[in-house]
Design a protein around this motif. Structure first.
Motif, mmCIF file in Angstrom:
data_model
loop_
_atom_site.group_PDB
_atom_site.id
_atom_site.type_symbol
_atom_site.label_atom_id
_atom_site.label_comp_id
_atom_site.label_asym_id
_atom_site.label_seq_id
_atom_site.Cartn_x
_atom_site.Cartn_y
_atom_site.Cartn_z
ATOM 1 N N GLU A 103 0.903 -1.168 -0.159
ATOM 2 C CA GLU A 103 0.006 -0.061 -0.199
ATOM 3 C C GLU A 103 0.993 1.284 0.106
ATOM 4 O O GLU A 103 0.070 2.481 -0.129
ATOM 5 C CB GLU A 103 -1.020 0.023 1.183
ATOM 6 N N ASN A 104 2.187 1.122 0.123
ATOM 7 C CA ASN A 104 3.015 2.188 0.131
ATOM 8 C C ASN A 104 4.138 2.159 -0.929
ATOM 9 O O ASN A 104 5.146 2.655 -0.812
ATOM 10 C CB ASN A 104 3.798 2.260 1.246
ATOM 11 N N TYR A 126 19.968 -1.433 22.940
ATOM 12 C CA TYR A 126 18.821 -0.270 23.204
ATOM 13 C C TYR A 126 17.459 -0.482 22.167
ATOM 14 O O TYR A 126 17.922 -1.152 21.023
ATOM 15 C CB TYR A 126 19.444 0.927 22.984
ATOM 16 N N LEU A 127 16.516 0.022 22.904
ATOM 17 C CA LEU A 127 15.316 -0.017 22.112
ATOM 18 C C LEU A 127 15.338 1.030 21.035
ATOM 19 O O LEU A 127 15.540 2.049 21.148
ATOM 20 C CB LEU A 127 14.179 0.078 23.083
ATOM 21 N N HIS A 128 14.734 0.566 20.002
ATOM 22 C CA HIS A 128 14.650 1.358 18.537
ATOM 23 C C HIS A 128 13.605 0.852 17.852
ATOM 24 O O HIS A 128 12.843 -0.018 18.063
ATOM 25 C CB HIS A 128 15.965 1.038 17.942
ATOM 26 N N ARG A 129 13.544 1.676 16.744
ATOM 27 C CA ARG A 129 12.570 1.445 15.401
ATOM 28 C C ARG A 129 13.260 1.047 14.417
ATOM 29 O O ARG A 129 14.114 1.832 14.110
ATOM 30 C CB ARG A 129 11.707 2.609 15.242
ATOM 31 N N ASP A 130 12.941 0.029 13.633
ATOM 32 C CA ASP A 130 13.771 -0.212 12.571
ATOM 33 C C ASP A 130 13.568 0.650 11.396
ATOM 34 O O ASP A 130 14.580 1.044 10.518
ATOM 35 C CB ASP A 130 13.402 -1.677 11.772
ATOM 36 N N GLU A 131 12.398 1.217 11.351
ATOM 37 C CA GLU A 131 12.179 2.233 10.186
ATOM 38 C C GLU A 131 12.998 3.646 10.261
ATOM 39 O O GLU A 131 13.124 4.358 9.456
ATOM 40 C CB GLU A 131 10.626 2.742 10.246
ATOM 41 N N GLN A 139 6.369 7.954 7.828
ATOM 42 C CA GLN A 139 5.089 8.765 7.718
ATOM 43 C C GLN A 139 4.097 8.097 8.533
ATOM 44 O O GLN A 139 4.142 6.833 8.778
ATOM 45 C CB GLN A 139 4.570 8.412 6.182
ATOM 46 N N GLN A 140 3.291 8.811 9.062
ATOM 47 C CA GLN A 140 2.279 8.258 9.841
ATOM 48 C C GLN A 140 1.436 7.374 9.389
ATOM 49 O O GLN A 140 1.045 7.629 8.195
ATOM 50 C CB GLN A 140 1.376 9.541 10.333
#
Ligand SMILES: O=C(O)CCC(=O)C(=O)O
Length: 280
Positions: A103-104, A126-131, A139-140
């Motif tokens: 969808e993206n 450490y905690l993180h986000r892959d994006e 993007q939201q």
């Protein structure tokens, strides 16, 4: 402490998507058949014994991120046919990528296939986000990357099972590194060998601490939308000769094919044509 939902391999894709939507991640048991898991372990044995723990980078950010006693190596499609057949082309992981990434963008490709073997005494990552790899693109409400952590050995809370903060996939898009979470807020992706934890590129997570004497063998596989540059330069590692022996979809996922946007734009071409022409 939260618990991530653990589904049987026979669960429907709708159930998989529903738990990913709700928690940002879900465990599916028997995602890789036992024989294939053993084959992958055998194919990667030289990588395990020949790779020094810790980071290859001299940058402090990566020293902390990669850990002191964690073995990481990539190029898994060049090392293991079983990896290609059971992880890169895993039907559940591919369905999750189709569902969230198409969808993206018109297609996606391999971001990285990476061994993450956490050794005795390793501290929690450490905690993180892959994006956060692509800060300009987040993007939201739109996924740019999805992942699966395959358990090549049993994952337990004590030996470094991935720590996930369920629900954080819905937080606003911004770079998050070193997120603080309480014990009540986190879930541990404890799962038997052969399972996989599928997760959103937006959910906050990290490798857990290994307080045991043994190794936790994990294998991360992630996809990223086809209009972004992946973490791992797969076609520089998987030779054209090797790629020619692989199924066409595997070749595309590894960058031996081009990207055609829904609007007609074409990128990653070879002399104006789809790179797949190299194999005809
Ligand atoms: O090894 C794990 O459990 C997760 C590691 C991770 O999230 C990463 O290195 O990006």
């Amino acid at each position: 402490m939260f618990e991530l939902k653990t589904l049987e391999r026979s669960a429907s894709l709708d159930e998989v998507f529903a738990h990913m939507d709700n928690d940002g991640g879900v465990i599916v048991k028997n995602l890789i058949p036992e024989e294939a898991r053993q084959q992958i372990m055998e194919d990667l044995a030289a990588g395990f014994s020949g790779t020094k723990p810790g980071t290859k980078s001299e940058l402090e950010l990566w020293e902390v991120f990669h850990g002191a006693n964690t073995v990481r190596f990539c190029g898994l499609s060049a090392r293991s046919r079983a990896f290609v057949e059971h992880a890169l082309l895993n039907p559940v992981l591919n369905a999750v990528a189709d569902h969230y990434l198409l969808e993206n963008g018109a297609d996606y490709w391999l971001n990285t296939g990476q061994v993450m073997a956490v050794g005795p005494g390793e501290k929690a990552q450490y905690l993180h986000r892959d994006e956060a790899n692509w800060p300009e693109a987040v993007q939201q409400g739109k996924e740019i990357t999805v992942s699966c952590m395959f358990a090549l050995s049993d994952f337990t809370k004590e030996n470094g099972a991935t720590v996930v903060v369920p629900g954080t996939q819905g937080l606003p898009p911004e770079v998050i590194r070193g997120w603080e979470a309480t014990e009540e807020e986190v879930a541990y992706a404890a799962m038997p060998a052969g399972s996989g934890m599928l997760y959103s590129g937006r959910v906050i997570h990290g490798a857990g601490a290994n307080e045991t004497e043994g190794w936790r063998y994990g294998m991360h596989v992630s996809f990223v939308v086809g209009w972004l540059r992946p973490e791992e330069a797969s076609p520089l590692v998987v030779t054209q000769e090797r790629a020619a022996t692989l199924p066409p979809r595997a070749r595309q996922l590894l960058g031996w094919g081009s990207y055609h946007s829904k609007e007609g734009g074409r990128t990653w071409l070879v002399d104006f044509e789809d790179a797949d022409r190299l194999f005809t």
